[in-house]
Design a protein around this motif. Structure first.
Motif, mmCIF file in Angstrom:
data_model
loop_
_atom_site.group_PDB
_atom_site.id
_atom_site.type_symbol
_atom_site.label_atom_id
_atom_site.label_comp_id
_atom_site.label_asym_id
_atom_site.label_seq_id
_atom_site.Cartn_x
_atom_site.Cartn_y
_atom_site.Cartn_z
ATOM 1 N N GLU A 99 34.249 26.280 50.597
ATOM 2 C CA GLU A 99 34.139 27.064 49.363
ATOM 3 C C GLU A 99 33.436 28.391 49.635
ATOM 4 N N LYS A 104 34.853 32.364 49.464
ATOM 5 C CA LYS A 104 34.186 33.413 48.689
ATOM 6 C C LYS A 104 33.910 34.639 49.550
ATOM 7 N N LYS A 161 37.094 36.835 50.472
ATOM 8 C CA LYS A 161 37.539 37.780 49.441
ATOM 9 C C LYS A 161 37.238 39.224 49.839
ATOM 10 N N ASN A 198 43.765 32.654 42.957
ATOM 11 C CA ASN A 198 43.520 31.777 41.813
ATOM 12 C C ASN A 198 42.283 30.915 42.027
ATOM 13 N N ASP A 224 39.433 33.689 41.412
ATOM 14 C CA ASP A 224 39.343 34.414 40.144
ATOM 15 C C ASP A 224 39.515 33.540 38.915
ATOM 16 N N GLY A 225 39.679 32.261 39.118
ATOM 17 C CA GLY A 225 39.907 31.364 37.992
ATOM 18 C C GLY A 225 40.959 30.357 38.385
ATOM 19 N N THR A 226 41.285 29.483 37.486
ATOM 20 C CA THR A 226 42.284 28.468 37.801
ATOM 21 C C THR A 226 43.388 28.523 36.756
ATOM 22 N N ASP A 227 44.395 29.322 37.031
ATOM 23 C CA ASP A 227 45.567 29.419 36.169
ATOM 24 C C ASP A 227 46.426 28.180 36.420
ATOM 25 N N TYR A 239 48.489 27.038 39.848
ATOM 26 C CA TYR A 239 48.056 25.846 40.583
ATOM 27 C C TYR A 239 49.180 24.835 40.739
ATOM 28 N N ARG A 284 42.061 20.548 41.401
ATOM 29 C CA ARG A 284 41.267 21.604 40.765
ATOM 30 C C ARG A 284 41.472 21.590 39.253
ATOM 31 N N ILE A 285 42.623 21.106 38.831
ATOM 32 C CA ILE A 285 42.907 20.890 37.414
ATOM 33 C C ILE A 285 43.290 19.422 37.275
#
Length: 322
Positions: free
Chosen positions: A55, A59, A62, A74, A77-80, A84, A172-173
């Motif tokens: 992880e 980071k 990036k 993704n 910057d977030g988990t769309d 995913y 992740r989701i």
């Protein structure tokens, strides 16, 4: 030579990526940070990924990345959900290679391949294809016969119920939030995979299809993984790799991990020290848990961006904070 037989898939991937892109792309970036995150188990004979480090490596990546894809961004910057579940991560099959090479048994490989896939995407087809490609390369390295049957058994024995129970926490989701019919699509993709292994080729599992054509018919490769299969089928590399010694050092490192020659205590990070790199001025030296001793050899501020050139033990990094 055993060393070449183990590390060739890694070397040919580096070579193809660097030649294609006139330098390392995000594919090479992700392979290297995966290697840096490998750690031998202290309880059993296996090499796993330390996901806390993974992880943090992502980071950091990036800021020095040599490219990107929507699935990787993704993660940052977030988990769309759409990215995913439906996305294709072009680094996936290549960053699995270090996991395959570092382990002598396929059980740990399968487990880490699943976890590493779910780290960036939940795409069922990619998950199953990644497992099969990993099993294929693993079998080639150890000289296994009847590889096609081994792959078919891998698909047949891949239990959806056991998979969900064991790996639920690595999505992740939550898979319950998948908008399609996950159980049905899972079983459908197993059928599609078996069709491919029975040589009924469609638009699915294209990387696996390429490798199978080379394995069975000795056709020419059209993918990087296919070139690795060619090496094991033909018995020679058929080309001269033009790589910096750094990449061979990574290969030797993987080989030593595979053979239990590296003490896990030397790799484990008990407490992370991750200072803000962009706060340092030119000439300053500092310690960073992922980069070790580092020195700022150049600092620029251009159009609101801070650009740091950092000298570390593993080379020069150019990091951009935009």
């Amino acid at each position: 030579m055993e060393l070449e037989r183990v590390i060739y898939p890694l070397m040919v991937t580096f070579d193809e990526d660097i030649n294609k892109n006139d330098g390392p792309s995000h594919i090479t970036d992700l392979i290297i940070l995966t290697i840096k995150s490998l750690i031998p188990s202290e309880e059993s004979v296996r090499v796993d990924i330390d996901y806390t480090r993974y992880e943090e490596e992502i980071k950091l990546w990036k800021y020095y990345r040599h490219g990107e894809n929507p699935s990787l961004m993704n993660v940052l910057d977030g988990t769309d959900p759409n990215v995913y579940w439906e996305g294709k991560d072009d680094t996936l099959y290549y960053r699995l290679i270090p996991i395959i090479l570092a382990n002598k048994d396929f059980g740990p490989v399968r487990q880490e391949v699943i976890k590493n896939t779910l780290f960036t995407i939940g795409n069922i087809e990619a998950l199953i294809e990644g497992i099969l490609l990993s099993k294929l390369i693993y079998c080639l390295i150890i000289g296994k016969e009847n590889i096609l049957n081994e792959l078919k058994e891998e698909v047949i024995n891949f239990s959806q119920i056991e998979f969900i129970e064991e790996y639920r926490e690595f999505f992740r989701i939550p898979y319950e939030e998948y908008k399609g019919k996950y159980p049905i699509e899972f079983e459908q993709n197993k059928i599609y995979a078996l069709n491919t292994l029975n040589l009924f080729f469609t638009r699915r599992f294209k990387a696996l299809e390429d490798c199978l054509k080379i394995l069975l018919n000795k056709e020419k490769a059209s993918t990087i993984l296919g070139k690795s299969v060619e090496f094991y089928v033909d018995g020679n590399s058929n080309n001269q790799l033009q790589l910096d010694s750094y990449y061979y050092e990574l290969g030797n490192y993987i080989y030593n991990l595979r053979n239990g020659r590296i003490d896990p205590k030397l790799l484990k990070i008990d407490k992370y020290h991750l200072p803000n790199i962009f706060e340092f001025q030119e000439g300053e030296v500092f310690y960073h848990s992922l980069l070790n001793k580092s020195k700022v050899i150049k600092r620029q501020e251009i159009d609101g961006k801070v650009i740091i050139h950092l000298k570390t033990k593993s080379g020069i990094y150019r990091l951009i904070n935009d």
